[in-house]
Design a protein around this motif. Sequence first.
Motif, PDB file in Angstrom:
ATOM      1  N   MET A   1      32.293  26.378  51.732  1.00 61.42           N
ATOM      2  CA  MET A   1      31.497  27.252  51.025  1.00 61.42           C
ATOM      3  C   MET A   1      32.283  28.244  50.272  1.00 61.42           C
ATOM      4  SD  MET A   1      28.698  28.060  53.856  1.00 61.42           S
ATOM      5  CE  MET A   1      27.658  29.549  53.235  1.00 61.42           C
ATOM      6  N   ALA A   2      33.356  28.871  50.670  1.00 60.08           N
ATOM      7  CA  ALA A   2      34.346  29.804  49.757  1.00 60.08           C
ATOM      8  C   ALA A   2      34.849  28.907  48.520  1.00 60.08           C
ATOM      9  CB  ALA A   2      35.291  30.343  50.806  1.00 60.08           C
ATOM     10  N   MET A   3      35.321  27.903  49.195  1.00 56.64           N
ATOM     11  CA  MET A   3      36.135  27.072  48.000  1.00 56.64           C
ATOM     12  C   MET A   3      34.957  26.713  46.941  1.00 56.64           C
ATOM     13  SD  MET A   3      38.264  24.568  50.510  1.00 56.64           S
ATOM     14  CE  MET A   3      38.698  23.551  49.167  1.00 56.64           C
ATOM     15  N   ALA A   4      33.950  26.307  47.196  1.00 55.36           N
ATOM     16  CA  ALA A   4      32.910  25.938  46.144  1.00 55.36           C
ATOM     17  C   ALA A   4      32.458  27.196  45.446  1.00 55.36           C
ATOM     18  CB  ALA A   4      31.728  25.658  47.024  1.00 55.36           C
ATOM     19  N   VAL A   5      32.241  28.305  45.854  1.00 56.01           N
ATOM     20  CA  VAL A   5      31.812  29.399  45.054  1.00 56.01           C
ATOM     21  C   VAL A   5      33.232  29.747  44.359  1.00 56.01           C
ATOM     22  CG1 VAL A   5      31.380  31.778  45.258  1.00 56.01           C
ATOM     23  CG2 VAL A   5      30.497  30.507  46.881  1.00 56.01           C
ATOM     24  N   LEU A   6      34.422  29.783  44.797  1.00 57.90           N
ATOM     25  CA  LEU A   6      35.685  29.916  43.977  1.00 57.90           C
ATOM     26  C   LEU A   6      35.762  29.234  42.873  1.00 57.90           C
ATOM     27  CD1 LEU A   6      38.153  31.367  46.570  1.00 57.90           C
ATOM     28  CD2 LEU A   6      36.763  32.781  44.961  1.00 57.90           C
ATOM     29  N   THR A   7      35.468  27.780  43.045  1.00 60.29           N
ATOM     30  CA  THR A   7      35.456  26.712  41.955  1.00 60.29           C
ATOM     31  C   THR A   7      34.687  27.182  40.907  1.00 60.29           C
ATOM     32  OG1 THR A   7      36.508  25.231  43.793  1.00 60.29           O
ATOM     33  CG2 THR A   7      35.715  24.258  41.741  1.00 60.29           C
ATOM     34  N   SER A   8      33.290  27.118  41.470  1.00 59.83           N
ATOM     35  CA  SER A   8      32.254  27.698  40.432  1.00 59.83           C
ATOM     36  C   SER A   8      32.637  28.575  39.593  1.00 59.83           C
ATOM     37  CB  SER A   8      31.110  27.670  41.210  1.00 59.83           C
ATOM     38  OG  SER A   8      30.468  26.701  42.074  1.00 59.83           O
ATOM     39  N   TYR A   9      33.304  29.611  40.172  1.00 58.94           N
ATOM     40  CA  TYR A   9      33.793  30.783  39.049  1.00 58.94           C
ATOM     41  C   TYR A   9      34.875  30.439  38.130  1.00 58.94           C
ATOM     42  CZ  TYR A   9      36.664  34.543  37.975  1.00 58.94           C
ATOM     43  OH  TYR A   9      37.660  35.642  37.209  1.00 58.94           O
ATOM     44  N   TYR A  10      35.698  29.554  38.881  1.00 58.53           N
ATOM     45  CA  TYR A  10      36.658  29.210  37.878  1.00 58.53           C
ATOM     46  C   TYR A  10      36.050  28.246  36.439  1.00 58.53           C
ATOM     47  CZ  TYR A  10      40.749  26.674  36.129  1.00 58.53           C
ATOM     48  OH  TYR A  10      41.805  25.967  35.345  1.00 58.53           O
ATOM     49  N   LEU A  11      35.306  27.471  36.908  1.00 56.12           N
ATOM     50  CA  LEU A  11      34.539  26.485  35.901  1.00 56.12           C
ATOM     51  C   LEU A  11      33.797  27.190  34.944  1.00 56.12           C
ATOM     52  CD1 LEU A  11      33.609  23.428  38.199  1.00 56.12           C
ATOM     53  CD2 LEU A  11      35.347  23.601  36.485  1.00 56.12           C
ATOM     54  N   ARG A  12      32.977  28.418  35.334  1.00 57.88           N
ATOM     55  CA  ARG A  12      32.267  29.109  34.636  1.00 57.88           C
ATOM     56  C   ARG A  12      33.149  29.890  33.570  1.00 57.88           C
ATOM     57  NH1 ARG A  12      27.052  32.034  37.409  1.00 57.88           N
ATOM     58  NH2 ARG A  12      26.163  30.673  38.234  1.00 57.88           N
ATOM     59  N   SER A  13      34.200  30.610  34.090  1.00 58.63           N
ATOM     60  CA  SER A  13      35.006  31.404  33.420  1.00 58.63           C
ATOM     61  C   SER A  13      35.673  30.411  32.359  1.00 58.63           C
ATOM     62  CB  SER A  13      36.062  31.971  34.203  1.00 58.63           C
ATOM     63  OG  SER A  13      37.230  31.134  34.944  1.00 58.63           O
ATOM     64  N   ARG A  14      35.936  29.029  32.682  1.00 63.70           N
ATOM     65  CA  ARG A  14      36.412  28.223  31.703  1.00 63.70           C
ATOM     66  C   ARG A  14      35.598  27.726  30.740  1.00 63.70           C
ATOM     67  NH1 ARG A  14      41.949  29.335  31.041  1.00 63.70           N
ATOM     68  NH2 ARG A  14      42.696  29.891  33.202  1.00 63.70           N
ATOM     69  N   LYS A  15      34.204  27.860  31.185  1.00 61.07           N
ATOM     70  CA  LYS A  15      32.974  27.236  30.301  1.00 61.07           C
ATOM     71  C   LYS A  15      32.852  25.945  30.492  1.00 61.07           C
ATOM     72  CE  LYS A  15      32.719  31.304  27.058  1.00 61.07           C
ATOM     73  NZ  LYS A  15      32.648  31.704  25.574  1.00 61.07           N
ATOM     74  N   VAL A  16      33.378  25.469  31.573  1.00 62.08           N
ATOM     75  CA  VAL A  16      33.287  24.040  31.875  1.00 62.08           C
ATOM     76  C   VAL A  16      31.840  23.681  32.627  1.00 62.08           C
ATOM     77  CG1 VAL A  16      34.255  21.880  33.361  1.00 62.08           C
ATOM     78  CG2 VAL A  16      35.854  23.737  32.433  1.00 62.08           C
ATOM     79  N   MET A  17      30.946  23.017  31.881  1.00 67.99           N
ATOM     80  CA  MET A  17      29.541  22.825  32.451  1.00 67.99           C
ATOM     81  C   MET A  17      29.222  21.548  32.881  1.00 67.99           C
ATOM     82  SD  MET A  17      27.562  25.906  30.455  1.00 67.99           S
ATOM     83  CE  MET A  17      28.239  27.503  30.230  1.00 67.99           C
ATOM     84  N   LEU A  18      29.977  20.449  32.763  1.00 67.58           N
ATOM     85  CA  LEU A  18      29.754  19.085  33.239  1.00 67.58           C
ATOM     86  C   LEU A  18      29.337  19.055  34.558  1.00 67.58           C
ATOM     87  CD1 LEU A  18      29.680  16.288  32.008  1.00 67.58           C
ATOM     88  CD2 LEU A  18      32.005  15.985  32.663  1.00 67.58           C
ATOM     89  N   VAL A  19      30.410  20.090  35.526  1.00 66.19           N
ATOM     90  CA  VAL A  19      29.733  20.056  37.151  1.00 66.19           C
ATOM     91  C   VAL A  19      29.444  21.393  37.294  1.00 66.19           C
ATOM     92  CG1 VAL A  19      30.773  19.948  39.200  1.00 66.19           C
ATOM     93  CG2 VAL A  19      31.678  18.233  37.419  1.00 66.19           C
ATOM     94  N   HIS A  20      28.048  21.616  37.976  1.00 68.22           N
ATOM     95  CA  HIS A  20      27.639  22.800  38.093  1.00 68.22           C
ATOM     96  C   HIS A  20      27.712  23.273  39.688  1.00 68.22           C
ATOM     97  CE1 HIS A  20      23.963  20.347  39.715  1.00 68.22           C
ATOM     98  NE2 HIS A  20      24.178  19.806  38.419  1.00 68.22           N
ATOM     99  N   GLU A  21      27.317  24.328  39.853  1.00 72.85           N
ATOM    100  CA  GLU A  21      27.525  24.759  41.197  1.00 72.85           C
ATOM    101  C   GLU A  21      27.231  23.868  42.444  1.00 72.85           C
ATOM    102  OE1 GLU A  21      25.623  28.398  41.532  1.00 72.85           O
ATOM    103  OE2 GLU A  21      26.738  29.252  39.891  1.00 72.85           O
ATOM    104  N   THR A  22      25.796  23.208  42.263  1.00 70.74           N
ATOM    105  CA  THR A  22      25.549  22.163  43.297  1.00 70.74           C
ATOM    106  C   THR A  22      26.359  20.883  43.321  1.00 70.74           C
ATOM    107  OG1 THR A  22      23.914  21.180  41.797  1.00 70.74           O
ATOM    108  CG2 THR A  22      23.113  23.047  43.259  1.00 70.74           C
ATOM    109  N   GLY A  23      26.730  20.523  42.260  1.00 69.35           N
ATOM    110  CA  GLY A  23      27.896  19.508  42.247  1.00 69.35           C
ATOM    111  C   GLY A  23      29.063  19.585  43.008  1.00 69.35           C
TER     112      GLY A  23
END
Length: 511
Positions: free
Chosen positions: A16-38
């Motif tokens: 869960m912690a890895m998923a949240v941190l990865t989601s933060y990284y993708l958001r900060s980089r504006k990478v939206m091909l994979v969202h939080e649930t994915g």
Amino acid sequence: MSAIATIGMVIFFLLMAMAVLTSYYLRSRKVMLVHETGTSIIFGAIVGLIISISSSSEELKGFVTFKKEVFMLVLLPQIIFESGYNMRRKAFFKNAPSFLLFAFVGTLISMFTISFGLMLFVKIEWIGVNLTPRDCLIFGSLISATDPVSVLAIFTQLKVNRSLFANVFGESVMNDAIAIVLVQTFLKFHQSSELTAYFIVESIGLFLGIFLGSIAIGSLFGFLTALLLKHIKIQDFPLLESTVTFLLAWMSFFLAEEIGLSGIASILFCGIIDAHYSFNNLSEKSQHLTKEWIHLTAFVSETFVFVYLGLAAFSFTHSFKWKLILLSLLLCLISRALNIFPLSFVHNRLRNEKMQISSKYQFVFWFAGLRGAIAFALSIILEDENSNILMSTTLTIVFFTVFVLGGFTNPLLKKLDLAFKDEDEPLYKQQKKTRFLEFDKKYLKPLFTHQRYGQRELESLTEKTFLIPVVKYVPAYHEFQDESWKIKLENEQNNKNLRAGFEEDTELEDI
């Protein structure tokens, strides 16, 4: 707790912690091909694969297996309650006729299209699986459940306007409650039940009884919470206020489950009533505490669910029937189209030109019908010879819709010029108060909430001046007695824009 169970919990929280941190990284980089649930599903699937290959401990494998009891009794109620509680109420009530039409009639269209489509191909023996009519109806019901969590994650990131959000998200939430009740209805029949006129009439009666009874239980507890918070002097104890709201909501869930109704539908409507009435009776501190706590627990539950869903890819014995999977996926897309486009046409015919749903929004409604954890959890409830086949089919469809449809939602919305729009841009060209809102403001709000003293004075002031009230909170009547509150005003807009902005202020809305 055994050492294996401890290791399992460490794995879950690490994922869960890895998923949240990865989601933060993708958001900060504006990478939206994979969202939080994915992201959560991917991490869960990777660890599930590693455990299935490398671990010889059956206890550990059993611990990380998707458990329907944990999902249905602990995680899902919290997610659904938050959906109702934190839904934007003004957008919800204004768009209610639209998404209720799609949720109720649309879900039935989807269920019957998929179910009868499967029955037809079973009869001609094309898919190679001997599904009974009951199996087809249950599968058609559960796979019609669209996923509000995935929709919320995608639409929040893309900042679509609030009316589009309310329609798609509201339809998804209500659709889930209806799909769950449909599955509960068909599970009450014997496996060998024939599809007769009596069967259909009895199913309709059971469905209406379960659904309407669940709504009544949830609404009762919601109104009870509002009256308690209005009449007892508990405002000086914010933690107790929030606790009352939380406990009564869960009481509605377990009472509904105990008497054979749908706890999910009950807690959803309890959340909507709490948000509309009980919330206004809370102190300022408790309002923030309650909203943030409910949102936090729901977010943790959502992350847990999708990590769990990823683990499920390798923690079950699967039986993939690819003809059934392809047929079911095709039927899902067809049934969604038969749901959205004809109902949009009916909706537009019944409403005036300024209230019609455009073709772009219709296409988004169709495309945003993602399947998620609810459909999968319902699939593992089945306990017959075809249960593994239907579970594997459901999981495959969930992964396809989350990653393929969910991944392409971002470029689709940008292509249609619907992403990153002004939140206040309406779905319709004009919106007006319904008769219910007028009745609610005149009778129900005064009965179940404190009088929001000063609201009328603020509205009168904004109509006569070019000043904008900059206020995050309008206190209840008793808080005005010591004159401890202050309202700051600043000159920014003309009178017309002021009133429009004032009505949409989520903290000052009084619908």
